[in-house]
Design a protein around this motif. Structure first.
Motif, PDB file in Angstrom:
ATOM      1  N   ASP A 140       0.415  -2.497   0.760  1.00 51.48           N
ATOM      2  CA  ASP A 140      -0.712  -2.570   1.695  1.00 51.48           C
ATOM      3  C   ASP A 140      -1.172  -1.166   2.101  1.00 51.48           C
ATOM      4  OD1 ASP A 140      -2.513  -4.186   3.338  1.00 51.48           O
ATOM      5  OD2 ASP A 140      -1.423  -3.339   5.034  1.00 51.48           O
ATOM      6  N   LYS A 141      -0.211  -0.265   2.349  1.00 51.96           N
ATOM      7  CA  LYS A 141      -0.566   1.108   2.709  1.00 51.96           C
ATOM      8  C   LYS A 141      -1.199   1.844   1.537  1.00 51.96           C
ATOM      9  CE  LYS A 141       2.774   1.792   6.448  1.00 51.96           C
ATOM     10  NZ  LYS A 141       3.969   2.571   6.910  1.00 51.96           N
ATOM     11  N   ILE A 142      -0.718   1.553   0.328  1.00 51.41           N
ATOM     12  CA  ILE A 142      -1.319   2.152  -0.863  1.00 51.41           C
ATOM     13  C   ILE A 142      -2.778   1.713  -0.981  1.00 51.41           C
ATOM     14  CG2 ILE A 142      -1.284   2.237  -3.382  1.00 51.41           C
ATOM     15  CD1 ILE A 142       0.999   3.785  -2.212  1.00 51.41           C
ATOM     16  N   ALA A 143      -3.019   0.432  -0.745  1.00 55.87           N
ATOM     17  CA  ALA A 143      -4.394  -0.090  -0.812  1.00 55.87           C
ATOM     18  C   ALA A 143      -5.278   0.578   0.235  1.00 55.87           C
ATOM     19  CB  ALA A 143      -4.382  -1.600  -0.624  1.00 55.87           C
ATOM     20  N   LYS A 144      -4.751   0.714   1.443  1.00 56.79           N
ATOM     21  CA  LYS A 144      -5.531   1.337   2.513  1.00 56.79           C
ATOM     22  C   LYS A 144      -5.844   2.799   2.204  1.00 56.79           C
ATOM     23  CE  LYS A 144      -3.990  -1.705   6.255  1.00 56.79           C
ATOM     24  NZ  LYS A 144      -3.134  -1.839   7.479  1.00 56.79           N
ATOM     25  N   SER A 145      -4.930   3.469   1.491  1.00 61.48           N
ATOM     26  CA  SER A 145      -5.152   4.875   1.167  1.00 61.48           C
ATOM     27  C   SER A 145      -6.331   5.070   0.215  1.00 61.48           C
ATOM     28  CB  SER A 145      -3.891   5.491   0.559  1.00 61.48           C
ATOM     29  OG  SER A 145      -3.690   5.056  -0.775  1.00 61.48           O
ATOM     30  N   VAL A 146      -6.691   4.013  -0.518  1.00 58.91           N
ATOM     31  CA  VAL A 146      -7.855   4.099  -1.414  1.00 58.91           C
ATOM     32  C   VAL A 146      -9.019   3.250  -0.887  1.00 58.91           C
ATOM     33  CG1 VAL A 146      -6.537   4.670  -3.467  1.00 58.91           C
ATOM     34  CG2 VAL A 146      -6.887   2.279  -2.912  1.00 58.91           C
ATOM     35  N   HIS A 147      -8.876   2.803   0.386  1.00 66.30           N
ATOM     36  CA  HIS A 147      -9.951   2.137   1.124  1.00 66.30           C
ATOM     37  C   HIS A 147     -10.389   0.809   0.503  1.00 66.30           C
ATOM     38  CE1 HIS A 147     -10.112   5.978   3.176  1.00 66.30           C
ATOM     39  NE2 HIS A 147     -10.386   6.580   2.037  1.00 66.30           N
ATOM     40  N   ILE A 148      -9.391   0.047   0.041  1.00 66.41           N
ATOM     41  CA  ILE A 148      -9.671  -1.301  -0.430  1.00 66.41           C
ATOM     42  C   ILE A 148      -8.590  -2.234   0.102  1.00 66.41           C
ATOM     43  CG2 ILE A 148     -10.875  -0.575  -2.540  1.00 66.41           C
ATOM     44  CD1 ILE A 148      -8.300  -1.063  -4.088  1.00 66.41           C
ATOM     45  N   SER A 149      -8.818  -3.537  -0.033  1.00 66.61           N
ATOM     46  CA  SER A 149      -7.825  -4.507   0.422  1.00 66.61           C
ATOM     47  C   SER A 149      -6.699  -4.613  -0.601  1.00 66.61           C
ATOM     48  CB  SER A 149      -8.474  -5.879   0.601  1.00 66.61           C
ATOM     49  OG  SER A 149      -8.864  -6.410  -0.657  1.00 66.61           O
ATOM     50  N   LEU A 150      -5.578  -5.187  -0.156  1.00 69.89           N
ATOM     51  CA  LEU A 150      -4.453  -5.377  -1.065  1.00 69.89           C
ATOM     52  C   LEU A 150      -4.843  -6.277  -2.229  1.00 69.89           C
ATOM     53  CD1 LEU A 150      -1.524  -5.036  -1.877  1.00 69.89           C
ATOM     54  CD2 LEU A 150      -0.909  -6.861  -0.268  1.00 69.89           C
ATOM     55  N   SER A 151      -5.610  -7.321  -1.963  1.00 73.81           N
ATOM     56  CA  SER A 151      -6.019  -8.234  -3.043  1.00 73.81           C
ATOM     57  C   SER A 151      -6.902  -7.513  -4.062  1.00 73.81           C
ATOM     58  CB  SER A 151      -6.751  -9.445  -2.473  1.00 73.81           C
ATOM     59  OG  SER A 151      -7.917  -9.057  -1.769  1.00 73.81           O
TER      60      SER A 151
END
Length: 227
Positions: A140-151
């Motif tokens: 989830d944090k990885i997704a947030k770091s690239v400004h997208i959702s986990l899905s």
């Protein structure tokens, strides 16, 4: 130790490919992210791929295809290629079976063209994963770091890498553990350096991805890290 349980030889490890030369032991059913090309020398290889059994001197195994090595080989080469970087069909066309050596295979792999760069968000996510391998990784944090959702991140990984985030993390961890173990670290030290809970976790992952026991195989391999 039984001959059929032993893997031994030389492993040359690069960023997006690896080359192995030596004795190939039997394995359980497994699947790994890398494409694999088996080049047998003295006798044909015998491999179960999906529901088929193949016996040949050259065997191609696509990324994430379930397979098992059925009989040991005294001498062979295996080329492993990261599918997001190297086109499997181009690799097959480029390998010459006239004179196979580690150096010749390495020259071929080094000169082989690479696929176009990944989506910048995937590239950034991969860098974040690599930076955090020693500790716990939050998808989830990885997704947030690239400004997208986990899905969205999972869809990107599935489309461009053919893996979920979790499977990609395991694959990257295993590469680190392999390299550190082959440089003389204990399994426990390598497991912790790669972010596994313990050596047992590393061993289970090795078994599921390569179908072999880490403690019986890694001690008999010699590593060369390539640029």
């Amino acid at each position: 130790m039984k001959m059929s349980e032993t893997w031994s030889g030389d492993l040359w490890l690069a960023k997006d490919y690896a080359i192995f030369h030596g004795s190939l032991g039997v394995s359980t059913i497994h699947a790994h992210h890398a494409h694999q090309l088996i080049l047998a020398q003295n006798e044909p290889a015998h491999v179960e791929i999906g529901s088929d059994r193949v016996r040949a001197s050259q065997i191609w195994i696509e990324s994430m295809r379930s397979h098992a090595i059925l009989t040991p080989l005294v001498s062979h080469y295996s080329v492993y290629a990261e599918p997001h970087a190297i086109d499997g069909q181009l690799l097959l066309k480029s390998i010459s079976t006239n004179e196979i050596t580690m150096s010749a295979l390495n020259v071929t792999m080094d000169k082989l063209g690479r696929k176009p760069p990944l989506d910048t968000r995937v590239e950034h996510a991969l860098r974040q994963v690599d930076l955090q391998l020693e500790g716990k990784i939050s998808a989830d944090k990885i997704a947030k770091s690239v400004h997208i959702s986990l899905s969205q991140l999972e869809r990107l990984f599935s489309a461009q890498l053919g893996l979920s985030v979790r499977r990609l993390v395991l694959w990257r961890r295993l590469r680190v553990a392999l390299a550190t173990t082959l440089q003389g670290w204990t399994l426990t030290e390598a497991a912790h350096a790669a972010g596994f809970a313990d050596s047992a976790h590393l061993s289970r992952t090795m078994r599921s991805i390569f179908g072999i026991r880490a403690d019986r195989s890694l001690a008999h391999m010699r590593l060369r890290l390539l640029n």
